[in-house]
Design a protein around this motif. Structure first.
Motif, PDB file in Angstrom:
ATOM      1  N   PRO A 166      47.761 -26.795   4.144  1.00 47.53           N
ATOM      2  CA  PRO A 166      46.715 -27.077   3.163  1.00 47.53           C
ATOM      3  C   PRO A 166      47.105 -28.300   2.339  1.00 47.53           C
ATOM      4  N   GLU A 167      46.161 -28.859   1.616  1.00 43.65           N
ATOM      5  CA  GLU A 167      46.443 -30.020   0.780  1.00 43.65           C
ATOM      6  C   GLU A 167      46.993 -29.616  -0.581  1.00 43.65           C
ATOM      7  N   ILE A 168      46.894 -28.328  -0.931  1.00 41.42           N
ATOM      8  CA  ILE A 168      47.350 -27.859  -2.235  1.00 41.42           C
ATOM      9  C   ILE A 168      48.172 -26.589  -2.055  1.00 41.42           C
ATOM     10  N   ASN A 169      48.918 -26.244  -3.102  1.00 43.68           N
ATOM     11  CA  ASN A 169      49.624 -24.971  -3.105  1.00 43.68           C
ATOM     12  C   ASN A 169      48.639 -23.844  -3.402  1.00 43.68           C
ATOM     13  N   GLY A 223      48.076 -12.941   0.950  1.00 41.34           N
ATOM     14  CA  GLY A 223      49.098 -12.716  -0.066  1.00 41.34           C
ATOM     15  C   GLY A 223      50.262 -13.676   0.018  1.00 41.34           C
ATOM     16  N   ASP A 224      50.427 -14.350   1.159  1.00 35.84           N
ATOM     17  CA  ASP A 224      51.516 -15.321   1.298  1.00 35.84           C
ATOM     18  C   ASP A 224      51.243 -16.544   0.428  1.00 35.84           C
ATOM     19  N   ILE A 225      52.330 -17.173  -0.033  1.00 30.48           N
ATOM     20  CA  ILE A 225      52.240 -18.419  -0.777  1.00 30.48           C
ATOM     21  C   ILE A 225      52.478 -19.568   0.192  1.00 30.48           C
ATOM     22  N   VAL A 226      51.570 -20.538   0.193  1.00 28.35           N
ATOM     23  CA  VAL A 226      51.686 -21.686   1.085  1.00 28.35           C
ATOM     24  C   VAL A 226      51.944 -22.931   0.251  1.00 28.35           C
ATOM     25  N   ASN A 227      52.972 -23.665   0.649  1.00 28.19           N
ATOM     26  CA  ASN A 227      53.311 -24.923  -0.006  1.00 28.19           C
ATOM     27  C   ASN A 227      53.300 -26.017   1.054  1.00 28.19           C
ATOM     28  N   PRO A 228      52.469 -27.047   0.901  1.00 29.14           N
ATOM     29  CA  PRO A 228      52.388 -28.080   1.944  1.00 29.14           C
ATOM     30  C   PRO A 228      53.676 -28.863   2.130  1.00 29.14           C
ATOM     31  N   VAL A 229      54.584 -28.790   1.162  1.00 29.80           N
ATOM     32  CA  VAL A 229      55.842 -29.529   1.274  1.00 29.80           C
ATOM     33  C   VAL A 229      56.917 -28.685   1.938  1.00 29.80           C
ATOM     34  N   MET A 230      56.949 -27.386   1.618  1.00 32.08           N
ATOM     35  CA  MET A 230      58.069 -26.547   2.036  1.00 32.08           C
ATOM     36  C   MET A 230      57.748 -25.633   3.217  1.00 32.08           C
ATOM     37  N   ARG A 231      56.498 -25.262   3.394  1.00 35.05           N
ATOM     38  CA  ARG A 231      56.190 -24.288   4.441  1.00 35.05           C
ATOM     39  C   ARG A 231      54.858 -24.596   5.097  1.00 35.05           C
TER      40      ARG A 231
END
Length: 336
Positions: A5-8, A172-180
């Motif tokens: 995604p483009e955002i967290n 429920g998962d957290i998505v970070n475009p930089v880390m995951r």
């Protein structure tokens, strides 16, 4: 290509399995959009507020016009009465008390002030209608467009037709475009039209676009695929570095880099049956037939070129032996 995604954000909805085909534009997953929806609603209400203020300002213009007409009438009435009093005093001095004339002059000045105030009110309302409120509405519209963009970023769609692989994301998962990343999207046809082959550095001056080559792949045993070189990379990856906080030690690069070349099958469907990402063995061949046949080529040089072409024939034979032995070595001798 990674699915990012483009955002967290926190995943609210998942529409793809661990491995599944997707079409361009299909929604793969969604992030929680409550914050973006709130910003969108705020911007929408701001636009409605400006529209209401615009209607009120237009009503203020009509009200100011009525006040101007009334102020003009009052001013004209006071002016006419003052002119009559002055004319009577001029004809018969003393018939009109000076005090009455002074009162009318003060009244006329007040009526002029009321007229100026009504005119200023109209100008102010006109400026609000023609400049201020349209600017506020444009700003609110821009804020709503920005909020819509942020809202759209919470929906992750497939950019191309392909297949989602290793997609383990769950609500429920957290998505970070930089880390995951959320998974991998493999476009249709990826790895089915081109092979990438690495050749030794000593062959850098030999590998040219248009050279004929042959390949055999583990995923398609006992097959020789005619290929042609369609591109070459004129840089060696192992020799590249970028500046950092440590000095580069050349001996840390143990294996020499290779010349990367792109190859495509000569015949349509040549890579059918080859699993994308498969390991292959490739030989590229030079051809000196025209140079040998040339009258300008000496006898010794022709013999050397014949020897070079003979080596190519030997390599072609070795490739066929490898194509024959490789499946046996993998399935029998390796114990699998």
């Amino acid at each position: 290509m990674p699915i990012l995604p483009e955002i967290n954000g926190r995943v609210s909805e998942v529409n793809a399995d661990f491995s599944a085909p997707v079409k361009k534009g299909d929604v793969i997953f969604k992030l929680d959009s409550s914050k973006q929806e709130a910003a969108m609603e705020t911007a929408r209400r701001k636009i409605a507020e400006v529209d209401a203020a615009l209607l009120a300002a237009q009503a203020d213009i009509l009200k100011a016009e009525g006040q101007i007409q009334q102020a003009k009438g009052d001013y004209q009435q006071a002016s006419d009465e003052l002119d009559v009093k002055r004319e009577l005093q001029k004809r018969n001095h003393g018939i009109v008390p000076q005090r009455d004339i002074e009162k009318l002059e003060v009244l006329l000045a007040g009526r002029q002030g009321a007229l100026d105030s009504a005119t200023a009110s109209k100008q102010s309302a006109t400026i609000r209608v023609t400049a201020l409120l349209p600017a506020e509405k444009a700003s609110a519209q821009a804020a709503m467009d920005e909020a819509q963009v942020d809202l759209d970023k919470t929906v992750v769609r497939a950019g191309v037709d392909g297949r989602v692989e290793q997609f383990t994301l769950r609500p429920g998962d957290i998505v970070n475009p930089v880390m995951r990343s959320a998974g991998i999207l493999i476009p249709d046809g990826a790895g089915q039209r081109t092979l990438a082959a690495g050749f030794g550095q000593i062959e850098a001056h030999v590998i040219k676009v248009g050279m004929v080559a042959e390949a055999t792949c583990i995923s398609k045993p006992w097959s020789i695929i005619p290929m042609v070189v369609t591109g070459e990379q004129n840089y060696i990856a192992a020799g590249q570095f970028r500046g950092g906080e440590q000095l580069v030690e050349a001996q840390q690069v143990q294996a020499p880099g290779t010349i990367l070349a792109a190859l495509e099958p000569i015949y349509k469907g040549g890579l059918d049956g080859v699993t994308p990402g498969s390991s292959c063995i490739v030989n590229a061949y030079t051809s000196h037939h025209d140079l040998i046949a040339s009258k300008e080529t000496g006898a010794f040089k022709a013999i050397v070129l014949h020897a070079v072409d003979a080596v190519g024939i030997v390599h072609a034979m070795l490739l066929r032996i490898q194509a024959l032995v490789l499946p046996i070595k993998t399935l029998v001798l390796s114990g699998h």
